[in-house]
Design a protein around this motif. Sequence first.
Motif, PDB file in Angstrom:
ATOM      1  N   VAL A 102     -41.990   9.602   3.149  1.00 54.10           N
ATOM      2  CA  VAL A 102     -40.566   9.397   2.880  1.00 54.10           C
ATOM      3  C   VAL A 102     -39.945   8.366   3.812  1.00 54.10           C
ATOM      4  CG1 VAL A 102     -38.301  10.514   2.850  1.00 54.10           C
ATOM      5  CG2 VAL A 102     -40.286  11.714   1.924  1.00 54.10           C
ATOM      6  N   GLN A 103     -40.162   8.516   5.103  1.00 52.41           N
ATOM      7  CA  GLN A 103     -39.425   7.707   6.073  1.00 52.41           C
ATOM      8  C   GLN A 103     -40.113   6.404   6.459  1.00 52.41           C
ATOM      9  OE1 GLN A 103     -36.868  11.308   8.094  1.00 52.41           O
ATOM     10  NE2 GLN A 103     -38.410  10.359   9.358  1.00 52.41           N
ATOM     11  N   SER A 126     -31.405   4.802   9.931  1.00 51.62           N
ATOM     12  CA  SER A 126     -32.427   5.334  10.822  1.00 51.62           C
ATOM     13  C   SER A 126     -31.788   6.427  11.673  1.00 51.62           C
ATOM     14  CB  SER A 126     -33.020   4.208  11.675  1.00 51.62           C
ATOM     15  OG  SER A 126     -34.111   4.660  12.424  1.00 51.62           O
ATOM     16  N   ALA A 127     -32.148   6.529  12.930  1.00 46.67           N
ATOM     17  CA  ALA A 127     -31.572   7.551  13.801  1.00 46.67           C
ATOM     18  C   ALA A 127     -31.847   7.207  15.253  1.00 46.67           C
ATOM     19  CB  ALA A 127     -32.159   8.927  13.486  1.00 46.67           C
ATOM     20  N   ALA A 130     -35.464   6.983  17.112  1.00 51.06           N
ATOM     21  CA  ALA A 130     -36.523   6.265  16.403  1.00 51.06           C
ATOM     22  C   ALA A 130     -37.337   5.478  17.427  1.00 51.06           C
ATOM     23  CB  ALA A 130     -35.920   5.335  15.364  1.00 51.06           C
ATOM     24  N   ASP A 131     -38.622   5.778  17.509  1.00 51.92           N
ATOM     25  CA  ASP A 131     -39.461   5.168  18.539  1.00 51.92           C
ATOM     26  C   ASP A 131     -40.917   5.342  18.128  1.00 51.92           C
ATOM     27  OD1 ASP A 131     -40.831   4.371  20.798  1.00 51.92           O
ATOM     28  OD2 ASP A 131     -39.597   5.496  22.202  1.00 51.92           O
ATOM     29  N   ARG A 132     -41.648   4.243  18.083  1.00 49.48           N
ATOM     30  CA  ARG A 132     -43.064   4.310  17.725  1.00 49.48           C
ATOM     31  C   ARG A 132     -43.845   5.216  18.680  1.00 49.48           C
ATOM     32  NH1 ARG A 132     -45.840   2.588  13.095  1.00 49.48           N
ATOM     33  NH2 ARG A 132     -45.007   0.630  12.308  1.00 49.48           N
ATOM     34  N   ALA A 133     -43.356   5.340  19.915  1.00 45.98           N
ATOM     35  CA  ALA A 133     -44.054   6.156  20.915  1.00 45.98           C
ATOM     36  C   ALA A 133     -43.550   7.596  20.948  1.00 45.98           C
ATOM     37  CB  ALA A 133     -43.901   5.518  22.297  1.00 45.98           C
ATOM     38  N   GLY A 139     -39.126  10.951  14.708  1.00 43.94           N
ATOM     39  CA  GLY A 139     -38.761   9.718  15.407  1.00 43.94           C
ATOM     40  C   GLY A 139     -39.781   8.616  15.207  1.00 43.94           C
ATOM     41  N   LYS A 140     -41.063   8.979  15.185  1.00 46.97           N
ATOM     42  CA  LYS A 140     -42.121   7.982  15.013  1.00 46.97           C
ATOM     43  C   LYS A 140     -42.043   7.323  13.635  1.00 46.97           C
ATOM     44  CE  LYS A 140     -45.988   9.067  16.826  1.00 46.97           C
ATOM     45  NZ  LYS A 140     -47.300   9.702  17.119  1.00 46.97           N
ATOM     46  N   THR A 141     -41.823   8.121  12.583  1.00 44.59           N
ATOM     47  CA  THR A 141     -41.786   7.550  11.235  1.00 44.59           C
ATOM     48  C   THR A 141     -40.467   6.842  10.945  1.00 44.59           C
ATOM     49  OG1 THR A 141     -41.134   9.737  10.362  1.00 44.59           O
ATOM     50  CG2 THR A 141     -43.474   9.152  10.267  1.00 44.59           C
ATOM     51  N   LYS A 142     -39.380   7.248  11.613  1.00 51.43           N
ATOM     52  CA  LYS A 142     -38.135   6.490  11.489  1.00 51.43           C
ATOM     53  C   LYS A 142     -38.335   5.076  12.045  1.00 51.43           C
ATOM     54  CE  LYS A 142     -34.635   8.851   9.688  1.00 51.43           C
ATOM     55  NZ  LYS A 142     -33.899   8.363   8.497  1.00 51.43           N
ATOM     56  N   ALA A 143     -39.028   4.971  13.167  1.00 52.75           N
ATOM     57  CA  ALA A 143     -39.305   3.658  13.756  1.00 52.75           C
ATOM     58  C   ALA A 143     -40.227   2.838  12.851  1.00 52.75           C
ATOM     59  CB  ALA A 143     -39.941   3.831  15.132  1.00 52.75           C
ATOM     60  N   ALA A 144     -41.224   3.498  12.251  1.00 58.15           N
ATOM     61  CA  ALA A 144     -42.133   2.803  11.334  1.00 58.15           C
ATOM     62  C   ALA A 144     -41.365   2.282  10.126  1.00 58.15           C
ATOM     63  CB  ALA A 144     -43.253   3.747  10.891  1.00 58.15           C
TER      64      ALA A 144
END
Length: 331
Positions: A102-103, A126-127, A130-133, A139-144
């Motif tokens: 989804v995200q 996003s939110a 959001a952070d790949r790490a 948070g990881k998929t929001k960043a992706a």
Amino acid sequence: MAAARDPRPVGDKLVTVFGGSGFIGRHVVRALARDGWRIRVAVRRPDLAGHLQPLGGVGQIVTTQANLRYPESVAQAARGSDAVVNLVGILSESGKQSFEAVQAEGASIAAEAAKEAGAARFVQMSAIGADRASKAQYGKTKAAGEDAVLAVYPDAVIIRPSIVFGPEDDFFNRFAAMARMSPVLPLIGGGRTRFQPVFVGDVARVVAMAAAGEIAGGAGAYELGGPEVMTFEEVLRFVLKETGRDRALVPLPFGLAKLQAKVLQLLPNAPLTVDQVTMLETDNVVSEDAKAAGRTLEGLGIEPASAAEVAPTYLWRFRKSGQFEKTRTEA
């Protein structure tokens, strides 16, 4: 709070809003309608989106079926759009509705469809967090999702709100409902996590500005927070005050909270998941970098509404005698 505008005449510009029937979505649709857009709301269940029709003029808002997991439906929904807004997100996984699908993948599919349709602008919700790490899949998929959108639309506007509140929210309302039923409220992680609750109407105003090309996109997300930073404990005490409830606040360490969440997330409509507890390990507030760059509500000339100003207008329904019962501070 964003200043109210007189509704503009409906023009010929079309915006497609993915996920426009949810809590944030209905306020975004209202803001876009007031700006004179023709609005196509793309949702999985158009038959459940009838509540959007009164937000605009006759024929101004139409719904269509689309699911971000099915690219053909997304492409059909985006066709002919001048701008596309993607609000789709989930707080917990269920069946095929995974965070990744989804995200992350969903955001990529929406952006590709918008580009193919020739849309001039793309707005991605996003939110903060959001952070790949990030240790949390949310948070990881929001960043992706942000990265996938920017790969297609380098000038896309990325919007990262803190916790969003308003009459239909799942934040203050959730804790007020818990306080009505339970004599004890858990202070996960000791209640020290910080939030910067932002009014949904202010978030919607920024989305509408972005769709109209009134704010710059590209590198650097807009981080939206209200005027107050509140700890988790302060949030619960605020809710108890406004609902006239006396409840014990019991500290619950993160480790114990995760064990409890492992069981609770097996229930339908899980009230708490391990991923949500993981997110609580990090503060959810506007960064200093966003402030310095002017990528905030204040930087956009919007005076943010406070939780103390807005939340009491809908939390009264959780009082024992409703709106006719005074809170302790009013007595």
